[in-house]
Design a protein around this motif. Structure first.
Motif, PDB file in Angstrom:
ATOM      1  N   ILE A  28       0.558  10.575   0.453  1.00  0.00           N
ATOM      2  CA  ILE A  28       1.529  11.841   0.824  1.00  0.00           C
ATOM      3  C   ILE A  28       2.368  11.180   1.986  1.00  0.00           C
ATOM      4  O   ILE A  28       1.608  10.546   2.618  1.00  0.00           O
ATOM      5  CB  ILE A  28       0.890  13.070   1.185  1.00  0.00           C
ATOM      6  N   HIS A  29       3.568  11.506   2.511  1.00  0.00           N
ATOM      7  CA  HIS A  29       3.955  11.252   3.478  1.00  0.00           C
ATOM      8  C   HIS A  29       3.441  12.083   4.706  1.00  0.00           C
ATOM      9  O   HIS A  29       3.613  13.467   4.353  1.00  0.00           O
ATOM     10  CB  HIS A  29       5.672  11.351   3.645  1.00  0.00           C
ATOM     11  N   VAL A  30       3.131  11.458   5.841  1.00  0.00           N
ATOM     12  CA  VAL A  30       2.608  12.391   7.018  1.00  0.00           C
ATOM     13  C   VAL A  30       3.088  12.030   8.372  1.00  0.00           C
ATOM     14  O   VAL A  30       3.218  10.938   8.833  1.00  0.00           O
ATOM     15  CB  VAL A  30       1.024  12.333   6.912  1.00  0.00           C
ATOM     16  N   ALA A  83       0.745  -1.391   0.184  1.00  0.00           N
ATOM     17  CA  ALA A  83       0.092  -0.063  -0.106  1.00  0.00           C
ATOM     18  C   ALA A  83       0.686   1.432   0.164  1.00  0.00           C
ATOM     19  O   ALA A  83       0.377   2.486  -0.112  1.00  0.00           O
ATOM     20  CB  ALA A  83      -1.056   0.186   1.065  1.00  0.00           C
ATOM     21  N   HIS A  84       2.039   1.333   0.072  1.00  0.00           N
ATOM     22  CA  HIS A  84       2.908   2.459  -0.005  1.00  0.00           C
ATOM     23  C   HIS A  84       4.481   2.020  -0.192  1.00  0.00           C
ATOM     24  O   HIS A  84       4.913   1.144   0.567  1.00  0.00           O
ATOM     25  CB  HIS A  84       2.819   3.217   1.159  1.00  0.00           C
ATOM     26  N   THR A  85       4.938   2.064  -1.517  1.00  0.00           N
ATOM     27  CA  THR A  85       6.121   1.910  -1.779  1.00  0.00           C
ATOM     28  C   THR A  85       6.974   2.785  -2.695  1.00  0.00           C
ATOM     29  O   THR A  85       6.323   3.830  -3.070  1.00  0.00           O
ATOM     30  CB  THR A  85       6.523   0.389  -2.304  1.00  0.00           C
ATOM     31  N   HIS A  86       8.266   2.555  -2.973  1.00  0.00           N
ATOM     32  CA  HIS A  86       9.055   3.352  -3.984  1.00  0.00           C
ATOM     33  C   HIS A  86       9.955   2.568  -4.961  1.00  0.00           C
ATOM     34  O   HIS A  86      11.000   2.362  -4.263  1.00  0.00           O
ATOM     35  CB  HIS A  86       9.809   4.517  -3.075  1.00  0.00           C
ATOM     36  N   LEU A  87       9.330   2.402  -5.864  1.00  0.00           N
ATOM     37  CA  LEU A  87      10.197   1.248  -6.909  1.00  0.00           C
ATOM     38  C   LEU A  87      11.515   1.893  -7.229  1.00  0.00           C
ATOM     39  O   LEU A  87      12.334   1.168  -7.675  1.00  0.00           O
ATOM     40  CB  LEU A  87       9.162   1.079  -7.756  1.00  0.00           C
ATOM     41  N   ALA A  95       0.835   8.291   4.302  1.00  0.00           N
ATOM     42  CA  ALA A  95       1.882   7.180   4.514  1.00  0.00           C
ATOM     43  C   ALA A  95       2.661   7.276   5.926  1.00  0.00           C
ATOM     44  O   ALA A  95       2.994   8.731   6.202  1.00  0.00           O
ATOM     45  CB  ALA A  95       3.147   7.134   3.594  1.00  0.00           C
ATOM     46  N   HIS A  96       2.949   6.336   6.623  1.00  0.00           N
ATOM     47  CA  HIS A  96       3.835   6.501   8.167  1.00  0.00           C
ATOM     48  C   HIS A  96       2.871   6.813   9.022  1.00  0.00           C
ATOM     49  O   HIS A  96       2.539   6.195  10.289  1.00  0.00           O
ATOM     50  CB  HIS A  96       5.321   7.254   7.824  1.00  0.00           C
ATOM     51  N   CYS A  97       2.598   8.131   9.212  1.00  0.00           N
ATOM     52  CA  CYS A  97       1.744   8.632  10.425  1.00  0.00           C
ATOM     53  C   CYS A  97       2.199   8.363  11.867  1.00  0.00           C
ATOM     54  O   CYS A  97       1.635   8.048  12.701  1.00  0.00           O
ATOM     55  CB  CYS A  97       0.348   8.093  10.304  1.00  0.00           C
ATOM     56  N   THR A 102       5.908  -1.027   2.338  1.00  0.00           N
ATOM     57  CA  THR A 102       7.179  -1.514   2.635  1.00  0.00           C
ATOM     58  C   THR A 102       8.109  -0.261   2.373  1.00  0.00           C
ATOM     59  O   THR A 102       9.198  -0.517   2.804  1.00  0.00           O
ATOM     60  CB  THR A 102       7.715  -2.517   1.743  1.00  0.00           C
ATOM     61  N   ASP A 103       7.560   1.015   1.838  1.00  0.00           N
ATOM     62  CA  ASP A 103       8.384   1.896   1.837  1.00  0.00           C
ATOM     63  C   ASP A 103       9.564   1.835   1.198  1.00  0.00           C
ATOM     64  O   ASP A 103      10.824   2.437   1.312  1.00  0.00           O
ATOM     65  CB  ASP A 103       8.431   2.848   2.885  1.00  0.00           C
ATOM     66  N   GLY A 104       9.713   1.035   0.134  1.00  0.00           N
ATOM     67  CA  GLY A 104      11.058   0.988  -0.731  1.00  0.00           C
ATOM     68  C   GLY A 104      11.427  -0.287  -0.559  1.00  0.00           C
ATOM     69  O   GLY A 104      12.523  -0.808  -1.392  1.00  0.00           O
TER      70      GLY A 104
HETATM   71 ZN   LIG Z   1       7.569   6.414   1.780  1.00  0.00          ZN
END
Ligand SMILES: [Zn+2]
Length: 431
Positions: A215-217, A58-62, A252-254, A300-302
Motif C-alpha cells: 500500500i502507498h502510505v 521493491a515498488h513499481t507500477h508496470l 511505499a513512499h512513507c 522506482t514507482d513506475g
Molecule cells: Zn506507487
C-alpha cells in the motif's frame, strides 16, 4: 553449469573476489576459486567479468510503462491529487487487456536490461480488473523475470470494482503460493481512497493467506490530511486496527510519517520503500529515510526499473539536502533482495552456496582499484546499467550479450508505440 573466471561483487556481505560458481537447477550449489568442471558439466568462462546478485525493484507500477513521452495535461496539475486525477487515473482507467500486456512486457524488458530480476508490482486497471494479474504474469514469464504482483484495491470506483480488486488479489495469491517465479500480495491504493471497511477486508485477506498488504502510505500530505480531517487520527491509526502494520506488509513512499509512526513501523518490522525519483518528480517531499530502519528498500514507482540509477538519485538527493547523514546506502541495493528472500522464503542477494541463481554479469573494467572497502564508491559513481551484459534468473540465462532470449524486441516496441499513441488519444477524451 560451472561459471568460471569471474569476480563476484556483493554488498551483503561486502566482498569482491575471484572465484567460480556452480549452478544446479535454480540454485548456486558451490562457490570457490578451485572448483573444477565435473564430468559432462557445461562450462562458461566469463574472463574476469563482475557477477552481482540480481537487482530488485521493491515498488513499481508496470501499467505506467506506456506513459513515456505522453503529452502533459493542457493545464498542469498543481498538487499531488491533481497529478493522480489528471494523469494516472485517466491512464489506468483507459487500460485494456492488450495495453496491460504490452505495458508489462515493455517494463519487464527495461528491467532486465538493467539487471533487475524481480519486480514488486502494484497494478491498477479499473476497466479490466479480473485476470489482469495473469496478463502481467504472462508478460513477465515471456521476458523471464520474477514478480510479486497485486491489484490496487480502492473505493474510488465504487463497491463493485473494489470487490473485483479483492477477488483478483485472492485468486492470484491462491494460484501462486508455490510458483517458482511468482507470488501474490494484497494490493491497496492508499488510506485516503479506502474506507475502514475496505482496509479491514484487505487486512483480513492478507492474514488469511499469511501474506502482507502492499500500500502507498503518506506519500503526499493529502493522505495525512484526509486521515486527520475525516477520521481525526494519523494514517497509521487507520491501518493498525486492520492488521496491516506487520512484517510482511510493504509500505511505499512513507514521506510524511511522523517520528512515532516510524518507530511503530520499525517495531512492527514493516517494509518501507523509498522512491526518490518519483517523490522529487511529484514534489511530495523528502522521506526521513534515515529512520526507515533495517527493512528499507528502494523502488522506482513506475519509472524504469534501473536500480543503479534510482540508488544514485537517492544518494544525491541525500547529499544535496545535507540531511540524514547516517543512511546505510548498501540497503538501496540489498533491501529489495532481503524483501524477496522473506517473500519467497529463499536466499536472494548473495552468491553463496544455497542462494537462488538470479545474477547479473557486468562488463565493468574499473579504472581505479575495486576493493572490499570501496564497493559503494564504484556502484554509486561508476557502474551503469548499460554495462549489464547478461542476466540469469532461476539458473537460466534470460539475457545473453544484451539480447533477451525468446522475444523479438523490435516487434514488441513497434506494437507498443502504436498502442501508446492509441492509449494517449483515449485518455484525452476523458474529461
Ligand atoms: Zn506507487
Amino acid at each position: 553449469m560451472l561459471i568460471r573466471n569471474i569476480r563476484i561483487f556483493t554488498l551483503a556481505p561486502e566482498q569482491v573476489k575471484k572465484t567460480n560458481l556452480r549452478i544446479t537447477g535454480s540454485e548456486i550449489t558451490a562457490e570457490g576459486p578451485s572448483l573444477m568442471p565435473m564430468k559432462a558439466e557445461k562450462v562458461v568462462d566469463l574472463e574476469g567479468k563482475l557477477v552481482l546478485p540480481g537487482f530488485v525493484n521493491a515498488h513499481t507500477h508496470l501499467y505506467s510503462s506506456l506513459s513515456r513521452g505522453m503529452p502533459t495535461p493542457s493545464k498542469a496539475p498543481s498538487n499531488f491529487t491533481e497529478i493522480l486525477e489528471k494523469i494516472w487515473w485517466k491512464l489506468d482507467v483507459s487500460l485494456d487487456a492488450e495495453t496491460i500486456y504490452y505495458s508489462a512486457l515493455v517494463g519487464a524488458i527495461d528491467a532486465l536490461k538493467c539487471g533487475t530480476t524481480t519486480l514488486v508490482d502494484h497494478h491498477a486497471s479499473p476497466s479490466s480488473i479480473i485476470g489482469s494479474l495473469d496478463i502481467i504474469k504472462k508478460a513477465l514469464k515471456q521476458v523471464g523475470i520474477r514478480g510479486v504482483l497485486c491489484y490496487e484495491v480502492t473505493d474510488r470506483g465504487g463497491k463493485k470494482k473494489r470487490d473485483e480488486g479483492l477477488e483478483e488479489n485472492e485468486r492470484f495469491i491462491e494460484g501462486n503460493k508455490t510458483d517458482e517465479y511468482f507470488r501474490g500480495y494484497v494490493g491497496a491504493h492508499a488510506a485516503f481512497t479506502l474506507s475502514d471497511e475496505s482496509l479491514h477486508l484487505c487486512g483480513e485477506m492478507a492474514a488469511k493467506h499469511k501474506t502482507g498488504v502492499h500500500i502507498h502510505v503518506s506519500e503526499d500530505v493529502c493522505d495525512v490530511n484526509d486521515a486527520r480531517e475525516k477520521y481525526a487520527c494519523a494514517v497509521f491509526d487507520r491501518l493498525a486496527p486492520h492488521k496491516i502494520l506487520k512484517k510482511e506488509s510493504i509500505l511505499a513512499h512513507c514521506v510524511h510519517l511522523t517520528l512515532s509512526e516510524l518507530k511503530t513501523s520499525r517495531d512492527k518490522e514493516c517494509w518501507l520503500v523509498h522512491n526518490p525519483r518519483s517523490n522529487m518528480n511529484n514534489r511530495v517531499g523528502y522521506a526521513k529515510v534515515h529512520l526507515f530502519g533495517s527493512k528499507f528498500a528502494l523502488g522506482t514507482d513506475g519509472f524504469p526499473s534501473d536500480m543503479l540509477e534510482e540508488a544514485k538519485f537517492a544518494f544525491h538527493k541525500q547529499r544535496d539536502s545535507g540531511m540524514y547523514e547516517n543512511i546505510n546506502h548498501a540497503n538501496l541495493i540489498t533491501g529489495g533482495q532481503k524483501m524477496i528472500s522473506q517473500i519467497f522464503r529463499k536466499k536472494f542477494g548473495t552468491l553463496n552456496k544455497g542462494a537462488v541463481a538470479d545474477l547479473v554479469v557486468m562488463n565493468y573494467p574499473e579504472p581505479t582499484p575495486l576493493e572490499k572497502n570501496n564497493l559503494l564508491g564504484h556502484y554509486l559513481f561508476g557502474m551503469q546499467s548499460s554495462m549489464v551484459e547478461s542476466v540469469m534468473v532461476g539458473g537460466k540465462w534470460v539475457m545473453k550479450n544484451h539480447k533477451i532470449r525468446g522475444i523479438n524486441e523490435d516487434e514488441i516496441f513497434a506494437k507498443s508505440r502504436q498502442l501508446a499513441r492509441k492509449l494517449w488519444k483515449k485518455m484525452e477524451k476523458i474529461s
